[in-house]
Write a protein that holds these residues in place. Structure first.
Motif, PDB file in Angstrom:
ATOM      1  N   ARG A 230      -2.356   6.811   1.403  1.00  0.00           N
ATOM      2  CA  ARG A 230      -3.033   7.908   1.687  1.00  0.00           C
ATOM      3  C   ARG A 230      -4.403   8.044   1.538  1.00  0.00           C
ATOM      4  O   ARG A 230      -5.188   9.137   1.640  1.00  0.00           O
ATOM      5  N   GLN A 231      -5.051   6.957   1.394  1.00  0.00           N
ATOM      6  CA  GLN A 231      -6.581   6.852   1.205  1.00  0.00           C
ATOM      7  C   GLN A 231      -7.361   7.602   2.504  1.00  0.00           C
ATOM      8  O   GLN A 231      -8.525   8.238   2.274  1.00  0.00           O
ATOM      9  N   ALA A 232      -6.740   7.481   3.867  1.00  0.00           N
ATOM     10  CA  ALA A 232      -7.543   8.004   4.874  1.00  0.00           C
ATOM     11  C   ALA A 232      -7.577   9.510   4.888  1.00  0.00           C
ATOM     12  O   ALA A 232      -8.251  10.047   5.604  1.00  0.00           O
ATOM     13  N   GLU A 233      -6.624  10.044   3.813  1.00  0.00           N
ATOM     14  CA  GLU A 233      -6.597  11.482   4.201  1.00  0.00           C
ATOM     15  C   GLU A 233      -7.718  12.041   3.031  1.00  0.00           C
ATOM     16  O   GLU A 233      -8.035  13.433   3.341  1.00  0.00           O
ATOM     17  N   ILE A 234      -8.466  11.275   2.091  1.00  0.00           N
ATOM     18  CA  ILE A 234      -9.441  11.883   1.180  1.00  0.00           C
ATOM     19  C   ILE A 234     -10.518  12.315   2.051  1.00  0.00           C
ATOM     20  O   ILE A 234     -11.144  13.417   1.646  1.00  0.00           O
ATOM     21  N   TYR A 235     -11.095  11.590   3.030  1.00  0.00           N
ATOM     22  CA  TYR A 235     -12.380  12.028   3.632  1.00  0.00           C
ATOM     23  C   TYR A 235     -12.507  13.092   4.566  1.00  0.00           C
ATOM     24  O   TYR A 235     -13.269  13.895   4.481  1.00  0.00           O
ATOM     25  N   PRO A 236     -11.477  13.324   5.365  1.00  0.00           N
ATOM     26  CA  PRO A 236     -11.171  14.644   6.087  1.00  0.00           C
ATOM     27  C   PRO A 236     -11.193  15.819   5.296  1.00  0.00           C
ATOM     28  O   PRO A 236     -11.858  16.757   5.198  1.00  0.00           O
ATOM     29  N   LYS A 237     -10.420  15.714   4.201  1.00  0.00           N
ATOM     30  CA  LYS A 237     -10.204  16.547   3.163  1.00  0.00           C
ATOM     31  C   LYS A 237     -11.794  17.066   2.568  1.00  0.00           C
ATOM     32  O   LYS A 237     -12.024  18.431   2.432  1.00  0.00           O
ATOM     33  N   ALA A 238     -12.395  16.054   2.191  1.00  0.00           N
ATOM     34  CA  ALA A 238     -13.639  16.334   1.224  1.00  0.00           C
ATOM     35  C   ALA A 238     -14.415  17.015   2.460  1.00  0.00           C
ATOM     36  O   ALA A 238     -15.217  17.985   2.015  1.00  0.00           O
TER      37      ALA A 238
END
Length: 169
Positions: A117-125
């Motif tokens: 799920r790491q790749a979800e962090i940056y677009p959400k940020a």
């Protein structure tokens, strides 16, 4: 809903973590980030823990601070330790808000999100930031998924390669 390994572990060490972290100085990179943000800015602390030392420092510096933490016990301590801060007990990736922030801080927290799920962090940020906002975070230096121990409790850690992080934002 069943608690995750990290939520259970942080709940178990919350009081000890608070005691240890409360005596730590604020990291210089937090201070530098605060210098970049407008003086009355709104900062989101992702994985705020017990609120000390980072959030108490930011509140004293004149910022509006919102914190979220996966651990209910950590969130409760943050509410107690930094009453001027708005605190939510939530999983960052599932948390919903319409608010936009001048800065996001994910200091020693985002690596607790599982590697898949790491790749979800940056677009959400990016969605949570105001134009020109800042995102200060700590991350691993290669794609990985590991477990480790802290204060006699097991924790999981995940990371992407730095190049992968750049591609997700």
């Amino acid at each position: 809903m069943e608690k995750s390994l990290n939520e259970n572990s942080y709940d178990a060490i919350a009081e000890e973590w608070d005691r240890i972290r409360s005596s730590h100085p604020v990291d210089p990179c937090i201070q530098k980030c605060a210098e970049l943000v407008k003086k009355d800015g709104h900062i989101l602390d992702i994985g705020c823990g017990s609120g000390k030392p980072i959030d108490s420092y930011l509140i004293q510096a004149g910022f509006q601070v919102t914190g979220i933490d996966l651990s209910e016990k950590m969130a409760d301590l943050a509410k107690k330790n930094v009453p001027a801060m708005e605190v939510h007990h939530a999983d960052f990736l599932n948390w919903k808000t319409e608010e936009k922030y001048d800065a996001l801080i994910g200091f020693d927290s985002l690596f607790h999100i599982d590697e898949p799920r790491q790749a979800e962090i940056y677009p959400k940020a990016a969605e949570l930031l105001k134009p020109g906002g800042y995102f200060l975070f700590t991350a691993g230096n290669k794609r990985s998924s590991v477990t480790g121990e802290m204060l006699d409790r097991e924790f999981s850690y995940g990371a992407l390669d730095p190049e992968e992080i750049k591609k997700t934002s």
